[in-house]
Each structure stands twice: as structure tokens, then as C-alpha cells.
Write an enzyme that holds these catalytic residues in place. Structure first.
Site, PDB file in Angstrom:
ATOM      1  NE  ARG A  46      -2.935   0.360   3.316  1.00 29.02           N
ATOM      2  CZ  ARG A  46      -2.271   0.506   4.477  1.00 29.02           C
ATOM      3  NH1 ARG A  46      -1.551   1.595   4.708  1.00 29.02           N
ATOM      4  NH2 ARG A  46      -2.340  -0.423   5.394  1.00 29.02           N
ATOM      5  CE1 TYR A  99     -17.506  11.654 -15.067  1.00 26.93           C
ATOM      6  CE2 TYR A  99     -17.018  11.624 -12.720  1.00 26.93           C
ATOM      7  CZ  TYR A  99     -17.373  10.959 -13.878  1.00 26.93           C
ATOM      8  OH  TYR A  99     -17.579   9.617 -13.844  1.00 26.93           O
ATOM      9  CG  ASP A 171     -10.952  16.579 -13.949  1.00 27.25           C
ATOM     10  OD1 ASP A 171     -10.244  16.071 -14.844  1.00 27.25           O
ATOM     11  OD2 ASP A 171     -11.932  16.003 -13.452  1.00 27.25           O
ATOM     12  CE  LYS A 196     -13.526   8.511 -17.573  1.00 26.01           C
ATOM     13  NZ  LYS A 196     -13.904   9.724 -16.891  1.00 26.01           N
TER      14      LYS A 196
HETATM   15  C1  LIG Z   1     -14.323  10.062 -15.611  1.00 24.36           C
HETATM   16  C2  LIG Z   1     -13.992  11.382 -15.069  1.00 24.36           C
HETATM   17  C3  LIG Z   1     -13.741  11.546 -13.705  1.00 24.36           C
HETATM   18  C4  LIG Z   1     -13.852  10.414 -12.701  1.00 24.36           C
HETATM   19  O1  LIG Z   1     -12.912   9.419 -12.914  1.00 24.36           O
HETATM   20  P1  LIG Z   1     -13.149   7.867 -12.541  1.00 24.36           P
HETATM   21  O2  LIG Z   1     -11.879   7.239 -12.986  1.00 24.36           O
HETATM   22  O3  LIG Z   1     -14.339   7.403 -13.307  1.00 24.36           O
HETATM   23  O4  LIG Z   1     -13.365   7.806 -11.081  1.00 24.36           O
HETATM   24  C5  LIG Z   1     -13.382  12.810 -13.268  1.00 24.36           C
HETATM   25  N1  LIG Z   1     -13.309  13.855 -14.123  1.00 24.36           N
HETATM   26  C6  LIG Z   1     -13.556  13.721 -15.433  1.00 24.36           C
HETATM   27  C7  LIG Z   1     -13.453  14.911 -16.315  1.00 24.36           C
HETATM   28  C8  LIG Z   1     -13.913  12.489 -15.952  1.00 24.36           C
HETATM   29  O5  LIG Z   1     -14.190  12.378 -17.248  1.00 24.36           O
END
Ligand SMILES: *Cc1c(COP(=O)(O)O)cnc(C)c1O
Length: 380
Positions: A46, A99, A171, A196
Site C-alpha cells: 500500500r 464532471y 481536472d 480516459k
Molecule cells: C471520468 C472522469 C472523472 C472520474 O474518474 P473515474 O476514474 O471514473 O473515477 C473525473 N473527471 C472527469 C473529467 C472524468 O471524465
């Protein structure tokens, strides 16, 4: 080194025991220690895992930070950042069309710990400045936003937020450091869903946060270990592998995105189209300065739920599904899928109407994608 070189090599050395050119998946929970207090810097997985740490070093270099920490999902990364930056009595500001999962985390969980959130259109710097309070400790922005693709000036936000003891978190999931580097534009922390574009092959869920302040980095490392939502070795390896081709994938997403946006802007059934690469997009000028590409995310409005439904049931090559950023094209309906937890009046105010369709343009042959869309338009 250049970005393409770093994407392949940064943070990774040939394996010291075998010379393996690719970092192995260190699938172990613990490490044998030589004697009491004597070990090679690895105690428990961890806390330390070589595969995960290679990804963390790689992302720190790509984003221009001093350290990165990888988490079990993008949401786990953002959760850890709330632990880093916010405590009871604090105030935070968040872009008003982040998001949906980020909004849900702040509104349904973090808020209950006595932390006050204000949601503002951060594209409007005057509004942001008015919302700042003496106890504002975090400004969380997403740019471009999901799914409306509005653009926030990272430099402008940072200079306002830094007038007090407040961190700026961006983000950067949609652009990746290949097209946008928030830390170089003045932000303190970049956060990603690696699920993504970074991983890029729709086969792993993960998140990473990259920091530029030493005190923040040390504290986030403590939180990652203490709260424990780490990214697993296999997923770390998948993301590392994905990142090696990030530059060429992003170029391909960008090229296809532009052609599909041009195609959609000529279609009659499209009421509105949201793509920062189009000159009539309100954030086009800022996007051209702040980003080095426009990416592959496009949203467009078909006018009604019925039109959106018919269209989405007709596409074939463009698969109906949540998520984005993979090599394959995915198409979705934000109002009932990714943004279903956003109250309806709020959705409509943001432009996330019942007729809105979002497309994550993949890297297939663009003629095939256009033929698929053309076929779906024929049922409207
Ligand atoms: C998918 C996404 C998230 C969340 O990520 P996860 O891996 O699904 O927890 C946060 N911000 C954006 C812009 C996203 O597209």
C-alpha cells in the site's frame, strides 16, 4: 527531453534484476526485510509499489510537477485532494459544470463534513473573484468542462485564488498534459481520471494527482497511504503502457475530432455544437492560447429527448456507453447517463438538455465514423 521521449521513458529504468525493458508488474503485497529496520525502501505494497511508483514519476514529469500519486479511480484521487486541502469550516469553489461524479462527491459527501461549496461559472473571472472568501482553500476547475466544453482561464483563476491561502486544482482529464499543462499555467495541482485518455484503451479504472509544492506532495503521500485508495500494480502497468502512445493517440483524436466537428456543424438537425476548436465556440480564443490541441470531445444538441433517443439507438460503430478517451468512439446521453445526478433545473441552466449527445471521438478511420453518424441522422 521532449514530451514523446518522456512519455516512453520518464520514471522508468530497465528492471534492475533482469534488465527487462518494460517495468514488471510487481504483484506482491509485501517485501522481505534483511534485518530489523534494514530494507531496500520497500515495506508494504500500500505504501510502496515499484510499478505504481514508475507511473507516478512518469506523470510528475509529463505534468511538470514534483510528484504524482496514483489512486484507484479518478474519484479516489479527487477525494484524496479534498482530504489534503479542506477541513471543517473551510470554503471551496468549484466550476459549475464539472464532471457529475465530482459534483456528487462534493455535494453529497464532502459538504457533510462542514465544508461549504460554491459552484460558479469559472469561465467568468469576475464571478469567481466575487465568490472568494477569506476561508476559501480550494478552487476546483475543469477545463474544458464536461460535456459543454466551456473553457476556464487557468492563469486568470490562479492569480485570483493565490491572493489568499488557496490552492487551484485542475481536472485535466479531457486534455491530458499533451495538450494542456495546468501547473505551468499557475495551478497547484492537476488531477486525472487515468481511465480516459491516459490509459486510452478502455480497460482500466484509475486516477492520478500531480503536485508542485513540496509540502502538498508530502501530505498527499501520507494521505494516499493512510486512506489507502491506491492504484493496483496491474492497472498501473496498463496506464504506463497506454501513456507511451499518448502523443500519437491525442494527435489522432484531435484530427478526427476536428473533422467530425466540421461535419456536425454542417448538419441541419444539429441545434448547437460544443467544440472548442470551432471558431464560433465562446472559448475558442482562450482555448487556442491555453491548449495546444482541442481533443476529441464534442457535444451537440439534437433538440429533443426523442431525437437523441432515435439517434443513439441507430448508431452502430459509435458505441453507446459512458466513459470517454478510448481508442474506440463512444457516444452518450449526458442527461440520463453521466449527469443523471445533477438536478434537472441545474442541468438545463448548464445546457445539458434532453437533446444533448456527447461523442468521444476515437481514432478509427474518420470516413467510417461519419458514415455511421450520417446513417443515424437519416432517422431524425
Ligand atoms: C471520468 C472522469 C472523472 C472520474 O474518474 P473515474 O476514474 O471514473 O473515477 C473525473 N473527471 C472527469 C473529467 C472524468 O471524465
Amino acid at each position: 527531453m521532449g514530451f514523446r521521449t518522456d512519455a516512453i521513458h520518464a520514471g522508468q529504468e530497465p528492471d534492475p534484476t533482469t534488465g527487462a525493458v518494460t517495468i514488471p508488474i510487481y504483484q506482491t503485497s509485501t517485501y522481505v526485510q534483511e534485518a530489523l529496520g534494514k530494507h531496500k525502501g520497500f515495506e508494504y505494497a500500500r505504501t510502496q509499489n515499484p510499478t505504481r511508483m514508475a507511473l507516478e514519476r512518469n506523470m510528475a514529469v509529463l505534468e511538470g510537477g514534483i510528484a504524482g500519486y496514483a489512486f484507484a479511480s479518478g474519484m479516489a484521487a479527487t477525494t484524496a485532494l479534498t482530504h489534503l486541502l479542506l477541513k471543517q469550516g473551510d470554503h471551496a469553489i468549484c466550476s459549475d459544470n464539472v464532471y457529475g461524479g465530482t459534483f456528487r462527491l462534493f455535494d453529497k459527501i464532502v459538504r457533510h463534513y462542514g465544508i461549504d461549496f460554491t459552484y460558479v461559472n469559472t469561465s467568468d473571472l469576475a464571478k469567481l473573484e466575487k465568490s472568494m472568501r477569506t476561508n476559501t482553500r480550494m478552487v476546483f476547475i475543469e477545463t474544458p468542462t464536461n460535456p459543454i466544453m466551456s473553457i476556464t482561464d487557468i492563469r486568470g483563476v490562479s492569480s485570483i485564488a493565490h491572493q489568499t491561502d488557496c490552492r487551484v486544482v485542475v481536472d485535466n482529464t479531457f486534455m491530458t498534459p499533451y495538450f494542456q499543462r495546468p501547473l505551468e499555467l499557475g495551478a497547484d495541482i492537476a488531477v486525472h481520471s487515468t481511465t480516459k485518455y491516459l490509459n486510452g484503451h478502455s480497460d482500466s479504472v484509475g486516477g492520478v494527482a500531480i503536485l508542485k509544492r513540496q509540502d502538498d506532495a508530502e501530505r498527499l503521500q501520507f494521505i494516499q497511504n493512510a486512506a489507502g485508495a491506491i492504484l493496483a500494480p496491474f492497472d498501473s502497468w496498463l496506464v504506463l503502457r497506454g501513456i507511451k502512445t499518448l502523443p500519437i493517440r491525442m494527435e489522432a483524436h484531435n484530427a478526427n475530432g476536428k473533422l467530425i466537428a466540421d461535419y456536425l456543424s454542417r448538419k441541419e438537425g444539429v441545434r448547437k455544437i460544443y467544440y472548442p476548436g470551432l471558431p464560433n465556440h465562446p472559448g475558442h480564443e482562450l482555448a487556442s492560447k491555453q491548449m495546444s490541441g482541442f481533443g476529441g470531445m464534442i457535444a451537440f444538441d439534437l433538440g429533443s429527448l426523442e431525437n437523441a433517443r432515435r439517434f443513439l439507438e441507430r448508431v452502430k460503430l459509435c458505441s453507446l456507453g459512458e466513459s470517454l478517451g478510448g481508442v474506440e468512439t463512444l457516444i452518450s446521453h449526458p442527461a440520463t447517463m453521466t449527469h443523471a445526478s445533477v438536478p434537472v433545473h441545474e442541468r438545463n441552466r448548464l445546457g445539458i438538455t434532453d437533446g444533448l449527445v456527447r461523442i468521444s471521438v476515437g481514432i478509427e478511420d474518420v470516413e467510417d465514423l461519419i458514415a455511421d453518424l450520417e446513417n443515424a441522422f437519416s432517422v431524425l
